[in-house]
Design an enzyme around this catalytic site. Structure first.
Site, mmCIF file in Angstrom:
data_model
loop_
_atom_site.group_PDB
_atom_site.id
_atom_site.type_symbol
_atom_site.label_atom_id
_atom_site.label_comp_id
_atom_site.label_asym_id
_atom_site.label_seq_id
_atom_site.Cartn_x
_atom_site.Cartn_y
_atom_site.Cartn_z
ATOM 1 N N ARG A 103 13.968 -30.822 22.439
ATOM 2 C CA ARG A 103 14.652 -29.523 22.430
ATOM 3 C C ARG A 103 14.797 -29.067 23.880
ATOM 4 N NH1 ARG A 103 9.975 -25.262 20.169
ATOM 5 N NH2 ARG A 103 8.409 -25.792 21.731
ATOM 6 N N GLU A 142 11.886 -18.951 24.397
ATOM 7 C CA GLU A 142 11.022 -19.317 25.524
ATOM 8 C C GLU A 142 11.831 -19.989 26.639
ATOM 9 O OE1 GLU A 142 7.650 -21.567 24.115
ATOM 10 O OE2 GLU A 142 6.566 -19.739 23.592
ATOM 11 N N GLU A 298 4.465 -14.623 19.174
ATOM 12 C CA GLU A 298 3.926 -15.874 18.628
ATOM 13 C C GLU A 298 2.468 -15.984 19.015
ATOM 14 O OE1 GLU A 298 5.776 -19.563 19.715
ATOM 15 O OE2 GLU A 298 7.786 -18.756 19.476
ATOM 16 N N TRP A 306 -0.279 -29.226 20.609
ATOM 17 C CA TRP A 306 0.269 -29.694 21.888
ATOM 18 C C TRP A 306 -0.757 -29.807 23.020
ATOM 19 C CZ3 TRP A 306 -0.486 -25.288 24.746
ATOM 20 C CH2 TRP A 306 -0.357 -24.059 24.093
ATOM 21 N N LYS A 347 4.212 -30.883 13.083
ATOM 22 C CA LYS A 347 3.691 -30.839 11.701
ATOM 23 C C LYS A 347 2.181 -30.591 11.648
ATOM 24 C CE LYS A 347 3.813 -35.898 11.113
ATOM 25 N NZ LYS A 347 4.346 -36.178 12.466
HETATM 26 C C1 GLA Z 1 6.305 -22.163 21.373
HETATM 27 C C2 GLA Z 1 7.670 -22.172 20.708
HETATM 28 C C3 GLA Z 1 7.605 -22.439 19.244
HETATM 29 C C4 GLA Z 1 6.586 -23.483 18.911
HETATM 30 C C5 GLA Z 1 5.248 -23.052 19.450
HETATM 31 C C6 GLA Z 1 4.131 -24.008 19.109
HETATM 32 O O1 GLA Z 1 5.733 -20.945 21.434
HETATM 33 O O2 GLA Z 1 8.372 -21.000 20.948
HETATM 34 O O3 GLA Z 1 8.886 -22.838 18.824
HETATM 35 O O4 GLA Z 1 6.980 -24.694 19.484
HETATM 36 O O5 GLA Z 1 5.349 -23.010 20.839
HETATM 37 O O6 GLA Z 1 2.905 -23.531 19.596
#
Ligand code: GLA
Length: 710
Positions: A103, A142, A298, A306, A347
């Site tokens: 992405r 982001e 978020e 990650w 996932k």
């Molecule tokens: C970021 C992104 C989300 C997702 C989260 C995972 O904050 O904005 O789309 O990928 O990380 O922690």
């Protein structure tokens, strides 16, 4: 209080959508961020548009009483965009393309990307601007998160335009970049390239502009979408999600264009400083729009996917982290994401609705949290509650971390250390740019403010003159906005305020070998100095104790200042380590090294950075939010609301007069289990924080109140 998550129904068959709405209601969800990565579903081919599924989802949410923060879906272009328009792809510093398959594979300055993204936003805006379910717009996602810089040809062209707008003439650019050095003088703007792979250091002034440009390109993408939404008739708040102290984007420059600030925060359960670091992030975000609540857009309900290892949250940490956000100004608590993905690289990332279903600890936690948030009364707007401001500046961040300096500085880490000394004492702090410093603060701390703009310098000087207390240094007031030394040496702006003359940087990194010895040192101090030298640190004495400091031991001369502490060792043993100077009706302090934080002092209690902070805090009269809190308890004030969070391992009892904000009952004490939270309405007038500082307050009393927090 908004409560919800990113919602990606495009990853799921239609059969689950009704279940989603039902379960959202059960969890107390009242808003979702919809369709953030749905571009390829909305526009599967350049001339094919499919809004039917989105219409259906929005209707279902609306019927279920769930509001929509509608995404513009521009963060991940579909495969046809990359295949048909390769000029939209970004490049790394050697010019190699980033390819699709993940992405954020777009060049922010690409006119083609902007045209295609703009068309998508226009259609979304025209279709949904007046839909009653849509209460907010979520632009992109982001910005810059994965791709910190783009060196593509699109960036090259945009960079030249941006520079021409900034400097008008190439002569002005040559002056600003100091291009007489190394034969870098440009004849025209078209000779300029992004700082692509080069044999050796790039021109630092050009790097600073490149950073500004990079932040501006991302901001331009946001602004383009915002403009299109407004033209389409959108009246809802428009925003995007920030990432706290994110180096590539100068959020202070972005903030005026956000109707509300939204932030993503993922404290690392393995980080021993996670509470401090998250508190800093939330204070930074609040300070971007003083007086306006922000939105936690978020966080994770449990583990992320990650990091190299992804442990779950500690029991109770979800509530504690949520409370910390509310305490520091948030009016929305959201998660990534609603339903755990069943495919794709996320996932294993936790969600509100785990793949294992509702008979889970996570589901219990999110439904309990939803109920608790729903019971909260309307909270006061975060006010100017802090007496202390910590200066944290993006342009300085970019410049101070450039190469070829006396020593390498990790600016954010340094700022976090200073912040931590206040956080540990439960002293509330705003995080501001130097130009934002004003007399609503009592104490301003400006560490490593290497790049100091004229207006920032003037604001700091005025602040001291008008009665404030400033603590700055080391490696501060070195260059101007172009990353040039100013005429007349160093500390040219603040020297008169500080009563100092600056001579030398005294970089340490092992250079301080064996330099112990000015005056008569005790055996302990000699030993301490030897040990410190071996570790690349030096020692200084304060209030009869010997402390260590690191990074640099500058050589400054006290022209008018009082020397509060001197170096006992190092390249400039005997010269001032900590000074204090009366200027106008205020005071300016300078620390010529980085006191070691957290480590035990040699020969006394408390850490070196904490000792310096305690000394300056005592002199400034700043008070903690609540006095005498037990170890591990964090406090923050938001108008009349005081939030108390117990991060410690044991149950604590805290005396505080007020009203329990959740039950409405009068309280004179609260009991908090581990990770327990209390919201207490305690008006400022009745609060100890607002009481005038006792005349005899000393560093020792404040040190005693120090609370060790993770
Ligand atoms: C970021 C992104 C989300 C997702 C989260 C995972 O904050 O904005 O789309 O990928 O990380 O922690």
């Amino acid at each position: 209080m908004l409560y919800g998550a990113d919602y990606n129904p495009d990853q799921w068959p239609e059969e689950v959508w009704d279940d989603d709405v039902r379960l959202m209601q059960e969890a107390g969800v009242n808003i979702v961020s919809l369709g953030i990565f749905a571009w390829s579903r909305i526009q599967p081919a350049e001339d094919v548009w499919d809004f039917a599924w989105l219409d259906t989802v929005i209707e279902k949410l609306h019927a279920g009483g769930i509001a929509v923060n509608l995404a513009t879906a521009t963060a991940s272009p579909p495969p046809w965009v990359s295949a048909r328009y390769p000029e939209t792809l970004p490049a790394d510093e050697s010019g190699a393309s980033y390819w699709p398959g993940s992405r954020q594979h777009f060049a922010p300055s690409s006119p083609t990307y902007r045209r295609l993204a703009g068309e998508l936003v226009r259609r979304l805006g025209e279709r949904y601007a007046h839909h009653p379910a849509v209460v907010m717009w979520h632009v992109g996602n982001e910005f810059g998160c994965h791709l910190w810089m783009d060196f593509s040809d699109a960036a090259r062209d945009a960079y030249r335009d941006w520079l021409e707008k900034r400097y008008t003439t190439v002569t002005a650019l040559n002056d600003a970049w100091g291009t007489s050095f190394w034969s870098q003088r440009y004849g025209e703007f078209d000779e300029i390239f992004p700082p692509r792979l080069a044999p050796y250091s790039h021109n630092p002034s050009s790097m600073l502009d490149w950073r500004r440009f990079t932040s501006d390109m991302l901001l331009e993408c946001y602004l383009m979408e915002r403009e299109i939404l407004l033209e389409a008739g959108a009246t809802q708040p428009i925003t995007t999600n920030f990432m706290g102290p994110f180096k590539p984007a100068d959020y202070r420059r972005w903030a005026p264009f956000m109707d509300v600030i939204a932030d993503d925060c993922y404290p690392d359960p393995a980080n021993p400083h996670r509470v401090r670091d998250a508190a800093f992030q939330r204070d930074l975000i609040r300070s971007l729009k003083p007086g306006v609540p922000w939105l936690l857009w978020e966080q994770a309900t449990d583990a992320v996917n990650w990091r190299p290892a992804n442990p779950g949250k500690l029991p109770g940490a979800l509530v504690a982290e949520t409370a910390q956000s509310i305490a520091r100004g948030a009016d929305g608590i959201m998660f990534f994401q609603w339903r755990q993905s069943r495919a794709g690289s996320e996932k294993f990332h936790s969600a509100m609705l785990p793949h294992a279903g509702t008979a889970t600890r996570t589901w219990d936690a999110v439904t309990e949290l939803g109920a608790r948030l729903a019971a909260l009364p309307q909270l006061p707007a975060p006010g100017r509650d802090a007496q202390v401001a910590l200066v944290f500046d993006w342009e300085n961040w970019w410049a101070v971390e450039e190469r070829d300096h006396p020593t390498e500085v990790d600016y954010l880490a340094l700022v976090l250390e200073w912040y931590g000394a206040f956080h540990a004492r439960n002293i509330q702090v705003d995080i501001v740019g130097p130009e934002e410093v004003d007399d609503t603060y009592r104490l301003v701390v400006a560490p490593a403010l290497y790049l100091l703009r004229d207006d920032g310098a003037a604001a700091l000087a005025r602040f001291v003159h008008d009665g404030g207390t400033l603590l700055t240094g080391p490696f501060s007031d070195i260059v101007d906005e172009h990353d040039h030394f100013r005429q007349g040496g160093f500390l040219t702006q603040l020297g008169p305020v500080l009563g100092l003359r600056f001579e030398d940087f005294g970089a340490l990194a092992g250079a301080s070998e064996g330099a112990a010895g000015v005056g008569a040192l005790s055996a302990d101090a000699v030993l301490a100095a030897r040990r410190a030298a071996a570790e690349g640190t030096v020692t200084f004495s304060l209030d009869g104790a010997v402390y260590r400091s690191r990074l640099v031991a500058e050589h400054v001369h006290a022209t008018d200042a009082d020397v509060v502490a001197a170096f006992d060792s190092g390249p400039h043993a005997g010269s001032p380590a900590l000074t204090r100077h009366r200027h106008g009706s205020g005071e300016a302090w300078y620390v010529a090294s980085v006191p070691v934080s957290g480590g035990p002092a040699i020969g006394s209690a408390g850490d070196a950075l904490g000792a310096v902070v305690a000394t300056v805090v005592a002199a400034s009269g700043v008070r903690p939010i609540v006095e005498g809190l037990p170890a591990g308890v964090e406090a923050a004030r938001r108008g009349d609301l005081v939030t108390l969070i117990n991060h410690g391992d044991t149950r604590v009892e805290i005396a505080i007069d007020g009203t329990d904000a959740e039950t409405g009952a009068a309280v004179d004490r609260v009991v908090l289990e581990t990770q327990g939270v209390a919201f207490v309405t305690a008006p400022v007038a009745a609060s100890p924080a607002a009481a005038p500082a006792p005349a005899s307050v000393s560093a020792a009393t404040l040190s005693a109140a120090t609370v060790p927090l993770p």
